[in-house]
Design a protein around this motif. Structure first.
Motif, PDB file in Angstrom:
ATOM      1  N   PRO A   1       8.396  -6.730  -6.682  1.00  7.57           N
ATOM      2  CA  PRO A   1       7.977  -6.046  -5.448  1.00  7.57           C
ATOM      3  C   PRO A   1       8.954  -4.944  -5.055  1.00  7.57           C
ATOM      4  CG  PRO A   1       7.751  -8.419  -5.194  1.00  7.57           C
ATOM      5  CD  PRO A   1       8.452  -8.199  -6.504  1.00  7.57           C
ATOM      6  N   GLY A   2       8.422  -3.782  -4.734  1.00  6.72           N
ATOM      7  CA  GLY A   2       9.255  -2.663  -4.317  1.00  6.72           C
ATOM      8  C   GLY A   2       9.778  -1.785  -5.436  1.00  6.72           C
ATOM      9  N   ASP A   3       9.521  -2.167  -6.703  1.00  4.48           N
ATOM     10  CA  ASP A   3      10.003  -1.383  -7.842  1.00  4.48           C
ATOM     11  C   ASP A   3       9.001  -0.265  -8.139  1.00  4.48           C
ATOM     12  OD1 ASP A   3      10.984  -0.336 -10.181  1.00  4.48           O
ATOM     13  OD2 ASP A   3      11.288  -2.265 -11.181  1.00  4.48           O
ATOM     14  N   ILE A   4       9.139   0.819  -7.415  1.00  2.00           N
ATOM     15  CA  ILE A   4       8.166   1.915  -7.516  1.00  2.00           C
ATOM     16  C   ILE A   4       8.264   2.627  -8.856  1.00  2.00           C
ATOM     17  CG2 ILE A   4       7.438   4.106  -6.489  1.00  2.00           C
ATOM     18  CD1 ILE A   4       8.337   2.936  -3.778  1.00  2.00           C
ATOM     19  N   ASN A   5       9.465   2.736  -9.409  1.00  3.49           N
ATOM     20  CA  ASN A   5       9.614   3.381 -10.726  1.00  3.49           C
ATOM     21  C   ASN A   5       8.842   2.621 -11.798  1.00  3.49           C
ATOM     22  OD1 ASN A   5      11.223   5.569  -9.962  1.00  3.49           O
ATOM     23  ND2 ASN A   5      13.104   4.366 -10.095  1.00  3.49           N
ATOM     24  N   SER A   6       8.955   1.301 -11.769  1.00  3.27           N
ATOM     25  CA  SER A   6       8.213   0.486 -12.732  1.00  3.27           C
ATOM     26  C   SER A   6       6.716   0.607 -12.490  1.00  3.27           C
ATOM     27  CB  SER A   6       8.651  -0.975 -12.633  1.00  3.27           C
ATOM     28  OG  SER A   6       7.967  -1.772 -13.576  1.00  3.27           O
ATOM     29  N   LEU A   7       6.318   0.620 -11.231  1.00  3.60           N
ATOM     30  CA  LEU A   7       4.901   0.758 -10.904  1.00  3.60           C
ATOM     31  C   LEU A   7       4.354   2.071 -11.459  1.00  3.60           C
ATOM     32  CD1 LEU A   7       2.363  -0.214  -9.447  1.00  3.60           C
ATOM     33  CD2 LEU A   7       3.271   0.764  -7.322  1.00  3.60           C
ATOM     34  N   LYS A   8       5.104   3.140 -11.312  1.00 11.19           N
ATOM     35  CA  LYS A   8       4.671   4.439 -11.843  1.00 11.19           C
ATOM     36  C   LYS A   8       4.443   4.367 -13.351  1.00 11.19           C
ATOM     37  CE  LYS A   8       8.186   6.850 -10.476  1.00 11.19           C
ATOM     38  NZ  LYS A   8       9.137   7.934 -10.178  1.00 11.19           N
ATOM     39  N   GLU A   9       5.418   3.795 -14.068  1.00 10.75           N
ATOM     40  CA  GLU A   9       5.328   3.741 -15.535  1.00 10.75           C
ATOM     41  C   GLU A   9       4.178   2.866 -15.998  1.00 10.75           C
ATOM     42  OE1 GLU A   9       7.009   5.730 -17.577  1.00 10.75           O
ATOM     43  OE2 GLU A   9       7.729   6.593 -15.694  1.00 10.75           O
TER      44      GLU A   9
ATOM     45  N   ILE B   1       0.819  -1.211   0.000  1.00 10.69           N
ATOM     46  CA  ILE B   1       0.000   0.000   0.000  1.00 10.69           C
ATOM     47  C   ILE B   1       0.856   1.265   0.000  1.00 10.69           C
ATOM     48  CG2 ILE B   1      -0.260  -0.087   2.523  1.00 10.69           C
ATOM     49  CD1 ILE B   1      -2.788   1.279  -0.090  1.00 10.69           C
ATOM     50  N   ASP B   2       1.971   1.274   0.742  1.00 13.17           N
ATOM     51  CA  ASP B   2       2.833   2.459   0.744  1.00 13.17           C
ATOM     52  C   ASP B   2       3.460   2.687  -0.631  1.00 13.17           C
ATOM     53  OD1 ASP B   2       2.378   1.788   3.508  1.00 13.17           O
ATOM     54  OD2 ASP B   2       4.026   3.120   4.028  1.00 13.17           O
ATOM     55  N   ASP B   3       3.825   1.602  -1.308  1.00 11.68           N
ATOM     56  CA  ASP B   3       4.407   1.718  -2.646  1.00 11.68           C
ATOM     57  C   ASP B   3       3.396   2.330  -3.613  1.00 11.68           C
ATOM     58  OD1 ASP B   3       6.482   0.431  -1.444  1.00 11.68           O
ATOM     59  OD2 ASP B   3       6.310  -1.426  -2.594  1.00 11.68           O
TER      60      ASP B   3
END
Length: 357
Positions: free
Chosen positions: A303-311, A190-192
């Motif tokens: 998991p934890g790859d926020i840059n990829s999640l953003k894209e 959730i924080d990610d």
């Protein structure tokens, strides 16, 4: 055939309850197996859970005897659940029943590895004492084989979670809400998700909002405080638990379902949303890749790859053709692989196999 199922009660939110309710609400299945159900777990402290469980033991024994139970099917998670439901398996074996452990624990492997050698031996004995060990996906098989030994490999069975899939794809291509529903804890990412959405909120249309459904009972920081900390007031909203009554309306507003988890089994949130044609973004862990094919019906990230999640979130939100492609494929995957009917047929085959029918 007479089956007794053991699991959680309605205060226990989450995927296990959804799976169990799918069984209890299927009249044809209940009729075929003369299903009896006893909830041995309620939400509360360890002491409350233990007291509740102990009070249910006489009812379990009485039901096995009076209903002439052939199979006891227990739904198990990690930690205390292993020992509570393991004791039920022991009782059922002693009373001449066939037994099934249905493992839902998202962190069962990590939890097992942290135990000392004595506790590990007890866990191994519990797992091996059942006639069948059901896991939610193929990726759980190596761990279970290692714990149970090659001599018990024939006891292992994969049974994917399943959902009721509507007769047609109801996805709304013009939806405007990024959906998250589940436990609002960091194991679910959730924080990610909040951090990723904060980073892109000015790069997507202003009407795109983050809709959060679930429970932060086990979280030290409540979700409203997190929304404020990530400066998402007005763009993110917590709306309580997703109920059967509001489910269709919520799904009709969802442009994408996001579940950036660190540990999982096979999340019902993914399967349910796919059944409504909603594209998913999740992580490449546990059995999730058995539902989401990266770039075909959704996106998978580490998991934890926020840059990829953003894209990936931007790709889905800003590209109508991607949403349309993912939606069609997600719906067809859910209908083909994760429907209740196919799941029930596989479970009935497991029942018949252990009874020798």
């Amino acid at each position: 055939m007479n089956v007794l199922m053991i699991g959680v009660d309605k205060t226990s939110v989450g995927g296990m309850l959804t799976v169990i309710e799918n069984y209890l609400n299927n009249k044809e299945f209940c009729g075929k197996v003369n299903l009896q159900y006893i909830a041995t777990v309620i939400r509360g402290s360890k002491l409350i859970k233990l007291k509740t469980f102990l009070k249910k033991i006489p009812e379990i024994k009485r039901t096995i005897k009076e209903k002439k139970i052939d199979i006891v099917h227990v739904h198990m998670a990690e930690r205390g659940s292993v020992f509570r439901e393991g004791y039920v398996v022991h009782i059922a074996n002693k009373m001449g029943c066939k037994t099934i452990i249905h493992m839902h624990g998202a962190t069962i492997e990590d939890w097992y590895k942290r135990q000392n050698i004595v506790v590990k031996k007890i866990i191994e004995k519990i797992f091996c004492s059942a006639d069948k060990m059901i896991v939610l996906g193929d990726l759980w098989l190596p761990f279970m084989k290692k714990v149970m030994g090659n001599e018990n490999e024939s006891k292992l069975a994969v049974l994917h979670n399943a959902v009721n899939v509507p007769s047609s794809n109801s996805y709304n291509l013009d939806a405007t809400e990024i959906l998250f529903y589940g436990m609002l804890i960091q194991r679910k990412g959730i924080d990610d998700l909040l951090e990723a959405f904060r980073a892109i909120k000015d790069e997507v249309p202003i009407e795109i909002k983050l809709a959060l459904y679930g429970d932060d009972y086990d979280s030290e920081e409540k979700i409203e405080a997190k929304i404020k900390r990530f400066d998402l007031e007005g763009r993110a909203e917590y709306r309580g638990w997703l109920t059967p009554e509001n489910r269709e309306k919520v799904f009709s507003r969802a442009i994408v379902n996001v579940l950036p988890s660190y540990n999982e089994g096979l999340p019902m949130t993914i399967l349910e949303s796919m059944g409504h044609g909603i594209p998913n973004i999740s992580t490449n862990i546990a059995a999730i890749p058995e539902a989401i094919s990266d770039g075909i019906n959704g996106y998978l990230i580490t998991p934890g790859d926020i840059n990829s999640l953003k894209e990936k979130m931007k790709n889905v939100i800003l590209n109508r053709k991607i949403r349309e492609k993912f939606s069609e494929s997600a719906y067809e995957t859910a209908k083909r692989e994760f429907s209740i009917d196919s799941h029930i047929n596989r479970l009935l085959k497991i029942y018949k196999d252990i009874l020798g029918d």
